[in-house]
Design a protein around this motif. Structure first.
Motif, mmCIF file in Angstrom:
data_model
loop_
_atom_site.group_PDB
_atom_site.id
_atom_site.type_symbol
_atom_site.label_atom_id
_atom_site.label_comp_id
_atom_site.label_asym_id
_atom_site.label_seq_id
_atom_site.Cartn_x
_atom_site.Cartn_y
_atom_site.Cartn_z
ATOM 1 N N PHE A 36 0.861 -1.188 0.000
ATOM 2 C CA PHE A 36 0.000 0.000 0.000
ATOM 3 C C PHE A 36 0.896 1.235 0.000
ATOM 4 N N LEU A 37 0.840 1.975 -1.089
ATOM 5 C CA LEU A 37 1.685 3.155 -1.235
ATOM 6 C C LEU A 37 0.860 4.412 -0.947
ATOM 7 N N ILE A 38 1.273 5.165 0.064
ATOM 8 C CA ILE A 38 0.559 6.376 0.469
ATOM 9 C C ILE A 38 1.566 7.517 0.550
ATOM 10 N N PRO A 39 1.335 8.636 -0.143
ATOM 11 C CA PRO A 39 2.297 9.747 -0.116
ATOM 12 C C PRO A 39 2.357 10.419 1.241
ATOM 13 N N LYS A 75 -3.405 13.942 3.548
ATOM 14 C CA LYS A 75 -4.047 14.611 4.678
ATOM 15 C C LYS A 75 -4.199 13.679 5.872
ATOM 16 N N ASP A 76 -4.477 12.414 5.616
ATOM 17 C CA ASP A 76 -4.648 11.439 6.694
ATOM 18 C C ASP A 76 -4.209 10.073 6.187
ATOM 19 N N THR A 81 -3.659 7.192 7.736
ATOM 20 C CA THR A 81 -4.428 6.058 8.245
ATOM 21 C C THR A 81 -5.775 5.933 7.547
ATOM 22 N N LYS A 82 -6.452 7.067 7.361
ATOM 23 C CA LYS A 82 -7.757 7.046 6.707
ATOM 24 C C LYS A 82 -7.633 6.589 5.258
ATOM 25 N N GLU A 83 -6.598 7.039 4.578
ATOM 26 C CA GLU A 83 -6.394 6.631 3.187
ATOM 27 C C GLU A 83 -6.166 5.130 3.098
ATOM 28 N N TYR A 84 -5.375 4.585 4.035
ATOM 29 C CA TYR A 84 -5.139 3.141 4.067
ATOM 30 C C TYR A 84 -6.435 2.386 4.316
ATOM 31 N N GLU A 85 -7.251 2.888 5.240
ATOM 32 C CA GLU A 85 -8.512 2.215 5.566
ATOM 33 C C GLU A 85 -9.493 2.238 4.398
ATOM 34 N N ILE A 86 -9.499 3.331 3.616
ATOM 35 C CA ILE A 86 -10.367 3.394 2.435
ATOM 36 C C ILE A 86 -9.929 2.345 1.411
ATOM 37 N N LEU A 87 -8.625 2.257 1.173
ATOM 38 C CA LEU A 87 -8.110 1.262 0.226
ATOM 39 C C LEU A 87 -8.444 -0.147 0.700
ATOM 40 N N LEU A 88 -8.262 -0.381 1.991
ATOM 41 C CA LEU A 88 -8.536 -1.704 2.548
ATOM 42 C C LEU A 88 -10.020 -2.047 2.426
ATOM 43 N N ASP A 89 -10.875 -1.056 2.651
ATOM 44 C CA ASP A 89 -12.318 -1.290 2.570
ATOM 45 C C ASP A 89 -12.751 -1.613 1.140
#
Length: 333
Positions: free
Chosen positions: A246-249, A253-254, A256-264
């Motif tokens: 999971f690549l997140i810049p 802004k958030d 953790t939230k971006e990771y959770e959206i991808l996971l969902d």
């Protein structure tokens, strides 16, 4: 491989061969004027067979050829000679190809091994010659069977990329840039969303001549599991990866939230995807100083208790060796 050459979804029309006719023939020789029946059988029609080929990475070969027809069986002849079988047609596909019925969308099977063969359509059986129909009361039958017609079907070939590691992230997260510095792949890179519309594959060279394959999956957006933004076309390629990165810049802004959206999105598309090993990578970390990284680690340690994470920069070449080591360790565990 250029983006235009990556074809992962095609519809093909297939026609198997018709069986040959059985022969109606009565045996004749110089001193035998009224011999018995000796008509041979017709040959079977050609099959259409799909075959796995490890040297193929795309369905590009089907871009210009969408119809395949097998040969017809030869007709039987005298002296109980059978007709030749129709020529089989072999269709080579890359490993990871799923075969579906175009009408029902039912998955028929999938090809995952090199040189694995499956018959897509069987050819029609050849007709039996009149030799088979002789009886005590009818010793000279003057009829034989016609060959059975071949079959027709429309199928969908759908490729799910076979790679060890799949890059997962929102559009413009830096996946293509990371692929370009880890491998010799040359994906299209630009500063706008959905630069990548097709998966890109690259081979990561590791120590002692070892290597593994990494796939840059096109960016996922919220709602992808319902098909938003071509979500189904993108998400299906993740099913074949054994490890998800999971690549997140870092300027998100958030994180953790971006990771959770991808996971969902993965969960809603296929819950089994969550069984794969995961690694969270914070990209573009060259924009951060040591103090800010320390603050972010304190927060991420709380949020990512069960998932490892690390900071890298593709442009500044920071943390890439450690990333390779971590991925190799995860793949071999």
């Amino acid at each position: 491989m250029t983006e235009g050459n990556f074809v992962d979804y095609v519809k093909v029309h297939l026609e198997s061969g018709k069986g040959g006719k059985g022969s109606i023939h009565l045996h004749r020789e110089k001193f035998i004027t009224k011999g018995g029946p000796d008509g041979g059988d017709g040959g079977r029609g050609g099959h259409i067979i799909v075959r796995g080929n490890k040297n193929l990475w795309t369905l590009l070969g089907f871009k210009y050829t969408r119809t395949y027809r097998a040969g017809h069986g030869g007709h039987g002849s005298k002296n109980r000679s059978s007709g030749a079988d129709g020529e089989d047609v072999y269709i080579d596909v890359p490993l990871g190809t799923v075969i579906k019925d175009s009408e029902t969308q039912e998955v028929l099977f999938e090809i995952t091994d090199d040189q694995e063969e499956k018959i897509l359509l069987e050819g029609g059986m050849g007709g039996r010659g009149n030799w088979h129909f002789r009886t005590a009361t009818n010793q000279t039958p003057r009829y034989a069977q016609p060959g059975i017609d071949g079959l027709e079907i429309d199928l969908i070939f759908e490729l799910k990329v076979l790679a060890d590691v799949g890059l997962v992230g929102f559009p413009n997260a830096g996946k293509s840039t990371l692929l370009s510095v880890l491998t010799s792949a040359k994906p299209k890179i630009a500063d706008y969303e959905f630069t990548t519309l097709k998966p890109n594959l690259g081979i990561v060279e590791y120590r002692d001549f070892k290597s593994f394959v990494i796939a840059d999956i096109p960016g996922i957006i919220e709602g992808a599991a319902e098909g938003k933004g071509l979500g189904h076309y993108f998400l299906r390629h993740i099913e074949r990866n054994s490890t998800l990165l999971f690549l997140i810049p870092a300027d998100s802004k958030d994180i953790t939230k971006e990771y959770e959206i991808l996971l969902d999105e993965l969960r809603r598309y296929n819950p089994e995807l969550l069984d794969k090993s995961r690694l969270v990578v914070i990209s573009k970390s060259d924009m951060l100083d040591e103090e800010l990284i320390a603050e972010m680690r304190a927060e991420l340690d709380k949020d990512f208790k069960d998932v490892p994470y690390m900071f890298i920069s593709s442009v500044a070449q920071l943390g890439l060796v450690e990333l390779k080591d971590k991925l190799w360790s995860m793949l071999n565990n």
